[in-house]
Design an enzyme around this catalytic site. Structure first.
Site, short mmCIF file in Angstrom:
data_model
loop_
_atom_site.label_atom_id
_atom_site.label_comp_id
_atom_site.label_asym_id
_atom_site.label_seq_id
_atom_site.Cartn_x
_atom_site.Cartn_y
_atom_site.Cartn_z
N ARG A 159 0.86 -1.19 0.00
CA ARG A 159 0.00 0.00 0.00
C ARG A 159 0.89 1.23 0.00
O ARG A 159 1.79 1.34 0.84
CB ARG A 159 -0.89 0.00 1.26
CG ARG A 159 -1.92 1.09 1.25
CD ARG A 159 -2.61 1.26 2.60
NE ARG A 159 -1.91 2.24 3.43
CZ ARG A 159 -2.41 2.79 4.54
NH1 ARG A 159 -3.61 2.44 4.97
NH2 ARG A 159 -1.72 3.67 5.24
N TYR B 25 -2.56 11.80 5.60
CA TYR B 25 -2.89 10.49 6.17
C TYR B 25 -1.82 9.45 5.80
O TYR B 25 -1.45 9.32 4.65
CB TYR B 25 -4.26 9.99 5.67
CG TYR B 25 -4.47 8.55 6.03
CD1 TYR B 25 -4.80 8.19 7.33
CD2 TYR B 25 -4.23 7.54 5.10
CE1 TYR B 25 -4.92 6.87 7.70
CE2 TYR B 25 -4.35 6.20 5.45
CZ TYR B 25 -4.69 5.88 6.75
OH TYR B 25 -4.78 4.57 7.13
N ASP C 151 -4.96 3.89 0.02
CA ASP C 151 -6.06 4.14 0.94
C ASP C 151 -6.47 5.62 0.87
O ASP C 151 -5.69 6.50 1.24
CB ASP C 151 -5.61 3.80 2.37
CG ASP C 151 -6.75 3.81 3.37
OD1 ASP C 151 -7.87 4.20 2.99
OD2 ASP C 151 -6.52 3.44 4.54
N HIS D 186 -9.04 6.72 2.56
CA HIS D 186 -9.48 6.99 3.94
C HIS D 186 -10.73 7.86 3.99
O HIS D 186 -10.83 8.79 4.80
CB HIS D 186 -8.34 7.61 4.75
CG HIS D 186 -8.24 7.05 6.13
ND1 HIS D 186 -8.49 7.78 7.24
CD2 HIS D 186 -7.94 5.81 6.57
CE1 HIS D 186 -8.34 7.05 8.33
NE2 HIS D 186 -8.00 5.83 7.95
N GLU E 41 -8.76 1.93 -1.78
CA GLU E 41 -9.45 1.61 -0.52
C GLU E 41 -10.28 2.77 0.00
O GLU E 41 -9.83 3.92 -0.02
CB GLU E 41 -8.38 1.24 0.51
CG GLU E 41 -8.91 1.01 1.90
CD GLU E 41 -7.78 0.74 2.88
OE1 GLU E 41 -6.69 0.28 2.45
OE2 GLU E 41 -7.98 1.00 4.07
N GLU F 167 -13.85 -0.60 6.48
CA GLU F 167 -13.27 -0.66 7.83
C GLU F 167 -14.10 0.11 8.86
O GLU F 167 -13.95 -0.12 10.05
CB GLU F 167 -11.81 -0.19 7.83
CG GLU F 167 -11.62 1.27 7.52
CD GLU F 167 -10.14 1.65 7.45
OE1 GLU F 167 -9.40 0.99 6.70
OE2 GLU F 167 -9.76 2.61 8.13
N ARG G 94 -13.78 -4.95 3.32
CA ARG G 94 -12.64 -4.94 4.26
C ARG G 94 -13.06 -4.52 5.67
O ARG G 94 -12.52 -3.58 6.27
CB ARG G 94 -11.49 -4.08 3.75
CG ARG G 94 -11.83 -2.71 3.30
CD ARG G 94 -10.60 -1.93 2.89
NE ARG G 94 -9.77 -1.51 3.98
CZ ARG G 94 -8.70 -2.15 4.43
NH1 ARG G 94 -8.29 -3.26 3.89
NH2 ARG G 94 -8.01 -1.67 5.44
N GLU H 90 -4.37 -7.13 5.24
CA GLU H 90 -3.48 -6.08 5.77
C GLU H 90 -2.80 -6.60 7.04
O GLU H 90 -3.44 -7.29 7.84
CB GLU H 90 -4.31 -4.83 6.10
CG GLU H 90 -3.49 -3.66 6.58
CD GLU H 90 -4.32 -2.41 6.87
OE1 GLU H 90 -3.80 -1.31 6.69
OE2 GLU H 90 -5.49 -2.56 7.27
N TRP I 147 -11.42 12.54 8.20
CA TRP I 147 -10.02 12.12 8.38
C TRP I 147 -9.73 10.88 7.57
O TRP I 147 -10.42 9.93 7.60
CB TRP I 147 -9.71 11.86 9.87
CG TRP I 147 -8.32 11.36 10.01
CD1 TRP I 147 -7.18 12.01 9.65
CD2 TRP I 147 -7.90 10.10 10.53
NE1 TRP I 147 -6.07 11.24 9.91
CE2 TRP I 147 -6.50 10.05 10.44
CE3 TRP I 147 -8.59 9.00 11.05
CZ2 TRP I 147 -5.76 8.95 10.87
CZ3 TRP I 147 -7.87 7.91 11.49
CH2 TRP I 147 -6.44 7.90 11.39
O1 KDG Z 1 -7.92 3.67 13.89
C1 KDG Z 1 -7.89 4.02 12.54
C2 KDG Z 1 -6.92 3.15 11.79
O2 KDG Z 1 -7.13 1.81 12.09
C3 KDG Z 1 -7.02 3.36 10.31
O3 KDG Z 1 -6.69 4.69 10.04
C4 KDG Z 1 -6.07 2.45 9.56
O4 KDG Z 1 -7.20 2.99 7.52
C5 KDG Z 1 -6.47 2.26 8.13
C6 KDG Z 1 -5.91 1.10 7.45
O5 KDG Z 1 -6.35 0.86 6.33
O6 KDG Z 1 -5.07 0.43 8.02
MG MG Z 2 -7.89 2.11 5.67
#
Ligand code: KDG
Ligand code: MG
Length: 455
Positions: free
Chosen positions: A195, A207, A263, A265, A289, A315, A336, A392, A455
């Site tokens: 990643r 991030y 990612d 996010h 992601e 997530e 995921r 992951e 975030w």
């Molecule tokens: O607590 C938040 C994290 O677990 C997250 O930011 C990690 O996005 C994440 C990832 O894909 O590992």
């Molecule tokens: Mg993530």
């Protein structure tokens, strides 16, 4: 928060449990008491009861919440992970004050029934705090079941479908070359999937890459304070211009053999995510992601209409039902979820089965802010389902491994679980006490004009 806590009225609960065993209540009476045991013990094995629940909050390098469920069989216990980054104490309190009293006296073998009872029983269901607490309990019960059967959990889930779980690590840096170097190091270490995240020029903190500041510090009002949320700056324009350059660079430097992931996010708007997915097409990502916020799933249609870049999401989901629409409409390619935040293995295997029907593969969340029992659960599920995609993973620091021994091992690009009965993970309660909880938050994000950004 003491590192170990017992339910306040434990003796009372044990009395109820004991009475249930002696008086052999009718099915209706058992049901009225929350069904401590549905049909009695497994033939050939002594009956089993949950006798105690320890909630362990510890900070070996970062905060973790572990749940240890003890049973009436001496030495037989299970360990689960109930860590929710930034809200650890809310989960610990839920476990100690609300769930532990319901668990004591129950049959730990009744994993599905306990899941249903704790999920639907309180009426107020779902949400990350409750579902993380439930995951902690669920993992501990699967651990007990495996230990009692003398089998690793993946055997109880149907046995092996593969030798190991293909996994990915993170490569990040402040510019394209730094990310390339990090990716090369990962590939040399054996990773087949990487990643990649890069700092966005002109923005403080990005991030997955850099030092962050508090929002007060960004505004120039106060010096940075470690135990308050740090703030990242985000602007979609620079981000959308930079990320395709990153992947153009990585593909020309590293070739096509390595699988690349990114990612987002949940930071983008639908039309922005569609543009990014389209512009990344030439670089053949393994997946893009979490491109969008989790609230409105219909927005994923826009991405699909414009691009063949594979999409992963989930997530932030907390239940099976969060996953249904994206899977059944085939708006994503990878689901995921975080097993630690959707109620553990019991719910995850249903998500996986639903996904199998629609040719969606799994890519369970596996960051450093969930503890080894969840990482182990990830891999037990990965290696026992037909539609696994990628896993992951993280390398835990030694201090965390001492407090929480066991867990999957990395071998040549794959994660392997041990053949130990149960999940193969544990917690050292005495050592955990040496690392008390430290207040910590996830970062937050703002736009350059000061407004709040996902975030
Ligand atoms: O607590 C938040 C994290 O677990 C997250 O930011 C990690 O996005 C994440 C990832 O894909 O590992
Ligand atoms: Mg993530």
């Amino acid at each position: 928060m003491p590192p170990k806590a017992h339910p306040t009225n434990r003796r009372g609960f044990l009395r109820i449990a004991g009475a249930a065993t002696l008086a052999q209540p009718s099915v209706a009476n058992r049901a009225a008491r929350g069904s401590p045991s549905l049909t009695g013990p497994t033939p050939g094995l002594p009956s089993l009861k949950i006798t105690d629940v320890h909630v362990i909050v510890t900070c070996p390098d970062r905060n973790y919440v572990l749940v240890k469920i003890l049973t009436s069989e001496p030495g037989l216990y299970g360990v689960g992970d109930a860590t929710l980054n930034g809200r650890e104490l809310a989960v610990a309190t839920t476990l100690e004050k609300h769930l532990a009293p319901l668990l004591i006296g129950r049959d730990p073998e009744a994993v599905e029934d306990t899941w249903q009872y704790l999920y639907r029983g309180p009426y107020w269901r779902g949400g990350p705090v409750q579902m993380t607490a439930l995951a902690g309990v669920d993992l501990a019960l699967w651990d007990i079941k495996g230990k009692r059967a003398g089998m690793p959990v993946y055997q109880l889930l149907g046995g092996r479908t593969r030798n190991g779980a293909l996994c990915y690590t993170h490569a990040s840096g402040s510019d394209l070359t730094e990310v390339e170097d990090a990716a090369r190091r990962a590939i040399e270490r054996g990773f087949k999937c990487v990643r990649a995240q890069v700092a966005i020029p002109g923005l403080e903190g990005t991030y997955g890459t850099a030092r962050r500041k508090t929002s007060e510090e960004v505004a120039g009002r106060v010096p940075q304070q470690a135990d308050l949320p740090q703030t990242e700056l985000f602007e979609p324009g620079p981000y959308l211009r930079t990320v395709p350059k990153l992947f153009a660079h990585l593909r020309s430097a590293l070739g096509e053999d390595v699988e690349l992931l990114h990612d987002v996010h949940e930071k983008l708007l639908p039309v922005e995510a569609a543009r990014l997915a389209k512009e990344l097409e030439p670089y053949h990502l393994f997946f893009l992601e979490d491109p969008l916020r989790p609230e409105y799933k219909g927005s994923f249609r826009l991405i699909r209409q414009h691009s063949t870049t594979p999409i992963a999401m989930g997530e932030l989901f907390n239940t099976l039902w969060d996953c249904v629409d994206l899977i059944k409409e085939q708006l994503i390619d990878f689901i995921r979820c975080d097993l630690g935040h959707i109620g553990g293995i019991t719910n995850a295997r249903k998500v996986a089965a639903l996904a199998e029907a629609f040719q969606v593969r799994t890519a369970w969340h596996g960051p450093g802010d969930i503890a080894p029992p969840t990482h182990a659960a990830n891999v037990h599920v990965d290696i026992s389902i037909p539609n696994f995609g990628v896993q992951e993973m993280v390398f835990f620091p030694d201090v965390a491994r001492e407090v929480m021994p066991g867990g999957p091992e990395f071998r040549d690009g794959y994660m392997m679980v041990s053949e130990a009965p149960g999940l193969g993970t544990d917690v050292n309660e005495e050592l955990a006490k040496k690392y008390p909880y430290k207040r910590a938050y996830l970062p937050t994000a703002r736009r350059q004009d000061g407004s709040v950004q996902d975030w």
